[in-house]
Design an enzyme around this catalytic site. Sequence first.
Site, PDB file in Angstrom:
ATOM      1  N   ASP A   1      49.091  27.731  11.593  1.00  0.00           N
ATOM      2  CA  ASP A   1      48.041  27.261   9.985  1.00  0.00           C
ATOM      3  C   ASP A   1      48.527  26.621   8.951  1.00  0.00           C
ATOM      4  O   ASP A   1      47.495  26.823   7.727  1.00  0.00           O
ATOM      5  CB  ASP A   1      46.828  28.094   9.719  1.00  0.00           C
TER       6      ASP A   1
ATOM      7  N   THR B   1      42.914  35.379   0.438  1.00  0.00           N
ATOM      8  CA  THR B   1      44.089  33.359   0.284  1.00  0.00           C
ATOM      9  C   THR B   1      43.839  32.782  -0.909  1.00  0.00           C
ATOM     10  O   THR B   1      44.178  31.987  -0.978  1.00  0.00           O
ATOM     11  CB  THR B   1      43.081  32.665   1.712  1.00  0.00           C
TER      12      THR B   1
ATOM     13  N   TRP C   1      39.568  27.259  13.584  1.00  0.00           N
ATOM     14  CA  TRP C   1      39.581  28.678  12.825  1.00  0.00           C
ATOM     15  C   TRP C   1      37.662  28.716  12.474  1.00  0.00           C
ATOM     16  O   TRP C   1      37.249  30.233  12.533  1.00  0.00           O
ATOM     17  CB  TRP C   1      40.368  27.890  11.451  1.00  0.00           C
TER      18      TRP C   1
ATOM     19  N   GLN D   1      48.814  35.396   5.035  1.00  0.00           N
ATOM     20  CA  GLN D   1      47.898  33.983   4.227  1.00  0.00           C
ATOM     21  C   GLN D   1      48.605  33.890   2.700  1.00  0.00           C
ATOM     22  O   GLN D   1      48.795  34.390   1.784  1.00  0.00           O
ATOM     23  CB  GLN D   1      47.180  34.191   3.935  1.00  0.00           C
TER      24      GLN D   1
ATOM     25  N   ARG E   1      44.266  25.201  16.320  1.00  0.00           N
ATOM     26  CA  ARG E   1      43.432  25.785  16.740  1.00  0.00           C
ATOM     27  C   ARG E   1      41.987  25.931  16.106  1.00  0.00           C
ATOM     28  O   ARG E   1      42.017  26.142  14.671  1.00  0.00           O
ATOM     29  CB  ARG E   1      44.028  27.070  16.823  1.00  0.00           C
TER      30      ARG E   1
ATOM     31  N   GLN F   1      52.834  30.880   5.982  1.00  0.00           N
ATOM     32  CA  GLN F   1      51.191  30.411   6.635  1.00  0.00           C
ATOM     33  C   GLN F   1      50.203  30.087   5.386  1.00  0.00           C
ATOM     34  O   GLN F   1      50.729  30.529   4.374  1.00  0.00           O
ATOM     35  CB  GLN F   1      50.922  32.264   6.871  1.00  0.00           C
ATOM     36  N   ASP F   2      49.358  29.454   6.038  1.00  0.00           N
ATOM     37  CA  ASP F   2      48.502  28.739   5.484  1.00  0.00           C
ATOM     38  C   ASP F   2      49.133  28.354   4.007  1.00  0.00           C
ATOM     39  O   ASP F   2      48.976  28.245   3.084  1.00  0.00           O
ATOM     40  CB  ASP F   2      47.673  30.179   4.825  1.00  0.00           C
TER      41      ASP F   2
END
Length: 516
Positions: free
Chosen positions: A358, A284, A424, A314, A422, A336-337
């Site tokens: 996220d 990531t 992490w 990610q 949420r 995502q990310d």
Amino acid sequence: MTAFPCLFFLTLIVHFLLSCYVSSYSYNDVKVWCNQTPNPQPCEYLLRNNPSHQYKPIKQKSDFFKLSVQLAQERALNGHANTLSLGPKCRNQRETAAWADCVELYEQTIRKLNKTLDSNTKWSQVDTQTWLSTALTNLETCKAGFYELGVEDYVLPLISNNVTKLLSNTLALNKVQYEEEEPSYKDGFPKWVKAGDRKLLQASSAASKANVVVAKDGSGKYTTVSEAVNAAPKSSSGRYVIYVKGGVYNEQVEIRANNIMLVGDGIGRTIITGSKSVGGGATTFRSATVAVVGDGFIAQGITFRNTAGAANHQAVALRSGSDLSVFYRCSFEGYQDTLYVYSDRQFYRECDIYGTVDFIFGNAAVVFQNCNLYCRNPPNKVNTVTAQGRTDPNQNTGISIHNSKVTAASDLEGSVRTYLGRPWQQYSTTVFMKTYLDGLINPQGWMEWSGNFALNTLYYGEYMNTGPGSSTSNRVKWSGYHVITTAAEASKFTVANFISGNSWLPATTVPFTSSL
């Protein structure tokens, strides 16, 4: 005849070892001070068994704090050397990718600790807590890369040492008690933005004052952003402005120099795009299309994009580990990310962020003001706007979203459960204040990461939000969730208090609201 010199040198060695023992810290001294930290065992062991430390009585907490940072620094140097030596032991490309991240992250940790110990650097307790928070985040990120790529069994155990516990000790010793400050800003920006930077960010002045121009058509000095960034002065107290003309720049950019400003022709006109992802074999951390390491970075009028797509998991459009960085009228596009607010103090104003899972995540102390957060169509029909990464209760990190909007992107279809965040990490900290929440927000508001993990240790807050998704009547019942009812509590997460914005934002000329 040869026995005498041997005996003489043996006597000298014994005398030296005894003198080291005598000059070490006393048992009671070590016990008393180390017991004030969350991890006394490595503290005690290293103080009692480290002949490199000259004995000086620990008279006050500041002496012990400095000594604790020195211990962390020494272990970090040791950890970096050990990690470097493990390179040949990597068995495949994924292990090598995770290992390479760790080498760099140890280097960044050492730089932060050097800065904290530098007697020539003027810093506050807030600065120190920020840099120590980043040092710890770096080493947690090192570990995470091995787990992401599924190669944690071999090289990672050889890297592990006590640096993270020692850093946790320094954070506890330096813990800052934040107090509400009087709002202080100029031209709509926090005061830490310097006057010259404020002027640059006003209207179209930045492009006209550029040091160099990047243009796809060859009309500038460079045709790629990377060329211009790599040619910039490595250390400069003044602002170095790179004007990136409209166009699509397909490249991966890493910005290491301090005080760089990238200014483009506007969202959707100047686009920097890439496609690295965890699904494609990157960590990531390394998947970012643009990664900013140098402090004092500013971006204006640019779209940062990652086109790996939702199926590749990610995939970061931008990663910022730049202290006192500002993003003004920029766009961040991914799934995502999308936006990795990695570390240090950051400010985003009038920006657009697109994503699914996220899509704003990391462990910076960051404030978003007057931004648009657009939820896209996810493969698994679940969206989570944030995933904040505080791993230590004494880090001064978190995500504050103020006076912004959370709505659906044009591609969002069907029934998608969308949550504000949420946890992490165990002490995940996120607040939404005076923000418009559209009807796509699930009535529960927030989502578990894994069962009961972090539900009692996180801090999630909502304050005076509006819109069809803003009702808190059916929100989660976790002890870490708070409906904030007082301005005093909400003020802890403002630009003035959360990122000490009044001291540095005014110089950038980016408009900001200091208080609620």
